[in-house]
Structure formats: structure tokens, C-alpha cells
Design a protein around this motif. Structure first.
Motif, PDB file in Angstrom:
ATOM      1  N   LEU A  97       0.829  -1.207   0.000  1.00  0.00           N
ATOM      2  CA  LEU A  97       0.000   0.000   0.000  1.00  0.00           C
ATOM      3  C   LEU A  97       0.864   1.258   0.000  1.00  0.00           C
ATOM      4  O   LEU A  97       0.634   2.177  -0.790  1.00  0.00           O
ATOM      5  CB  LEU A  97      -0.943   0.008   1.206  1.00  0.00           C
ATOM      6  N   ALA A  98       1.871   1.302   0.866  1.00  0.00           N
ATOM      7  CA  ALA A  98       2.749   2.476   0.919  1.00  0.00           C
ATOM      8  C   ALA A  98       3.452   2.681  -0.415  1.00  0.00           C
ATOM      9  O   ALA A  98       3.588   3.816  -0.883  1.00  0.00           O
ATOM     10  CB  ALA A  98       3.768   2.324   2.048  1.00  0.00           C
ATOM     11  N   GLY A  99       3.881   1.598  -1.033  1.00  0.00           N
ATOM     12  CA  GLY A  99       4.537   1.698  -2.338  1.00  0.00           C
ATOM     13  C   GLY A  99       3.606   2.251  -3.405  1.00  0.00           C
ATOM     14  O   GLY A  99       4.003   3.091  -4.226  1.00  0.00           O
ATOM     15  N   ARG A 100       2.353   1.807  -3.383  1.00  0.00           N
ATOM     16  CA  ARG A 100       1.378   2.322  -4.347  1.00  0.00           C
ATOM     17  C   ARG A 100       1.065   3.795  -4.082  1.00  0.00           C
ATOM     18  O   ARG A 100       0.946   4.584  -5.024  1.00  0.00           O
ATOM     19  CB  ARG A 100       0.098   1.491  -4.319  1.00  0.00           C
ATOM     20  N   LEU A 101       0.949   4.161  -2.802  1.00  0.00           N
ATOM     21  CA  LEU A 101       0.692   5.561  -2.460  1.00  0.00           C
ATOM     22  C   LEU A 101       1.820   6.464  -2.944  1.00  0.00           C
ATOM     23  O   LEU A 101       1.580   7.519  -3.543  1.00  0.00           O
ATOM     24  CB  LEU A 101       0.516   5.726  -0.947  1.00  0.00           C
ATOM     25  N   ALA A 103       4.116   5.763  -5.269  1.00  0.00           N
ATOM     26  CA  ALA A 103       4.229   5.723  -6.735  1.00  0.00           C
ATOM     27  C   ALA A 103       3.223   6.675  -7.375  1.00  0.00           C
ATOM     28  O   ALA A 103       3.550   7.383  -8.343  1.00  0.00           O
ATOM     29  CB  ALA A 103       4.027   4.302  -7.247  1.00  0.00           C
ATOM     30  N   LEU A 104       2.009   6.724  -6.839  1.00  0.00           N
ATOM     31  CA  LEU A 104       1.004   7.647  -7.355  1.00  0.00           C
ATOM     32  C   LEU A 104       1.450   9.095  -7.146  1.00  0.00           C
ATOM     33  O   LEU A 104       1.376   9.925  -8.061  1.00  0.00           O
ATOM     34  CB  LEU A 104      -0.340   7.403  -6.660  1.00  0.00           C
ATOM     35  N   VAL A 109       3.605  14.240  -9.070  1.00  0.00           N
ATOM     36  CA  VAL A 109       4.641  15.276  -9.011  1.00  0.00           C
ATOM     37  C   VAL A 109       5.301  15.416 -10.377  1.00  0.00           C
ATOM     38  O   VAL A 109       5.507  16.537 -10.869  1.00  0.00           O
ATOM     39  CB  VAL A 109       5.675  14.977  -7.912  1.00  0.00           C
ATOM     40  N   ALA A 110       5.611  14.298 -11.025  1.00  0.00           N
ATOM     41  CA  ALA A 110       6.240  14.344 -12.350  1.00  0.00           C
ATOM     42  C   ALA A 110       5.333  15.062 -13.347  1.00  0.00           C
ATOM     43  O   ALA A 110       5.800  15.862 -14.161  1.00  0.00           O
ATOM     44  CB  ALA A 110       6.556  12.934 -12.834  1.00  0.00           C
TER      45      ALA A 110
END
Length: 155
Positions: A97-101, A103-104, A109-110
Motif C-alpha cells: 500500500l505504501a509503495g502504491r501511495l 508511486a502515485l 509530481v512528475a
């Protein structure tokens, strides 16, 4: 410099709204999502460290950790360096979950940076790193902030 402070204020307000929306959509509060992403990047931490990072009392972070543990996102383990304390770590589910948060957030930001020159974005990264370090140091110097607030009230 006030133009930068105004723009940073705008970024912080937009970031708060973004964090609230994302947290609500995953069924958590902003402090809980902040804890998850912080653990993703910093590794296992003491509850007191997480309380400082999130800006809440130790009792509040305990309640947040209880909710995260009940949801299967974190686990508390004995601290191998200090048997009197515990470390909070992500479970596989919490790491996912933290990784998905993050990554989003990274993608958003990009998108916000758009097609800015890579040298410019690198410089912006350095400036933001310096600024966050400085503000973090300043936040720990409560006496100086109180004195500055008092002084500005006299003017």
C-alpha cells in the motif's frame, strides 16, 4: 523571497488537500498514510519517532498504530538494540500500500513538473532538500521560534 513563501504556502495547501483525498480513498487518515510512507522510506522506527514525524502526541500515534496493525499494515516488534522499546515495521500488505501511495504521488509530481529542463528539476530537488532540512531544524528550536513570534508581535 516572499513570492517563494507564497508559492510554497500554495504547494503545502494543495499537498494537504491531495493527502486528505488519497487517505480517504484508501480508508485511512492522513497521519496513518504518512506513517506508512515514512516507514517505506526510513525503515522500522520507534513509535516516538513516528509521533514526531506525524506531529502528534505519543498517545495519538499509539491509537494510529493500533488501527494500522489491526488493518494488517504494520507490526510492532521488540527493538533488538533496546529491549524496553519496540520498532514499528511494515507488513508485506503495508509495504504494498505504501509503495502504491508513493508511486502515485511520484507520478503526480512528475506530471506537475511537466517537461521542465532536467537540470532545473535537479536544482529544485536540491533546494527542496535544503529547505526541508532547515525547516525541520527550525521546528526543533521552539525557543527561537517563540522569541521571533514575540518580537514580531511587538512591531
Amino acid at each position: 523571497m516572499s513570492e517563494i513563501a507564497v508559492r510554497l504556502k500554495d504547494v503545502l495547501a494543495a499537498s494537504d488537500a491531495y493527502r486528505q483525498t488519497v487517505a480517504r480513498l484508501v480508508g485511512l487518515g492522513v497521519p496513518e498514510t504518512t506513517i506508512l510512507v515514512h516507514l517505506l522510506h526510513a525503515g522500522p522506527r520507534r513509535p516516538s519517532t513516528l509521533a514526531r514525524r506525524v506531529g502528534v502526541t505519543p498517545a495519538s500515534v499509539t491509537a494510529q498504530l493500533d488501527r494500522l496493525e489491526l488493518a494488517g499494515h504494520v507490526v510492532r516488534r521488540s527493538n533488538p538494540r533496546d529491549r524496553r522499546s519496540v520498532l514499528v515495521d511494515l507488513t508485506d500488505q503495508g509495504r504494498d500500500l505504501a509503495g502504491r501511495l508513493f508511486a502515485l504521488f511520484d507520478r503526480d509530481v512528475a506530471t506537475g513538473v511537466g517537461d521542465a529542463d532536467p537540470a532545473t528539476t535537479a536544482e529544485l530537488g536540491r533546494i527542496l532538500e535544503h529547505l526541508s532540512r532547515r525547516l525541520d531544524e527550525r521546528a526543533r528550536d521552539t525557543h527561537a521560534i517563540a522569541a521571533d513570534l514575540e518580537e514580531s508581535g511587538r512591531r
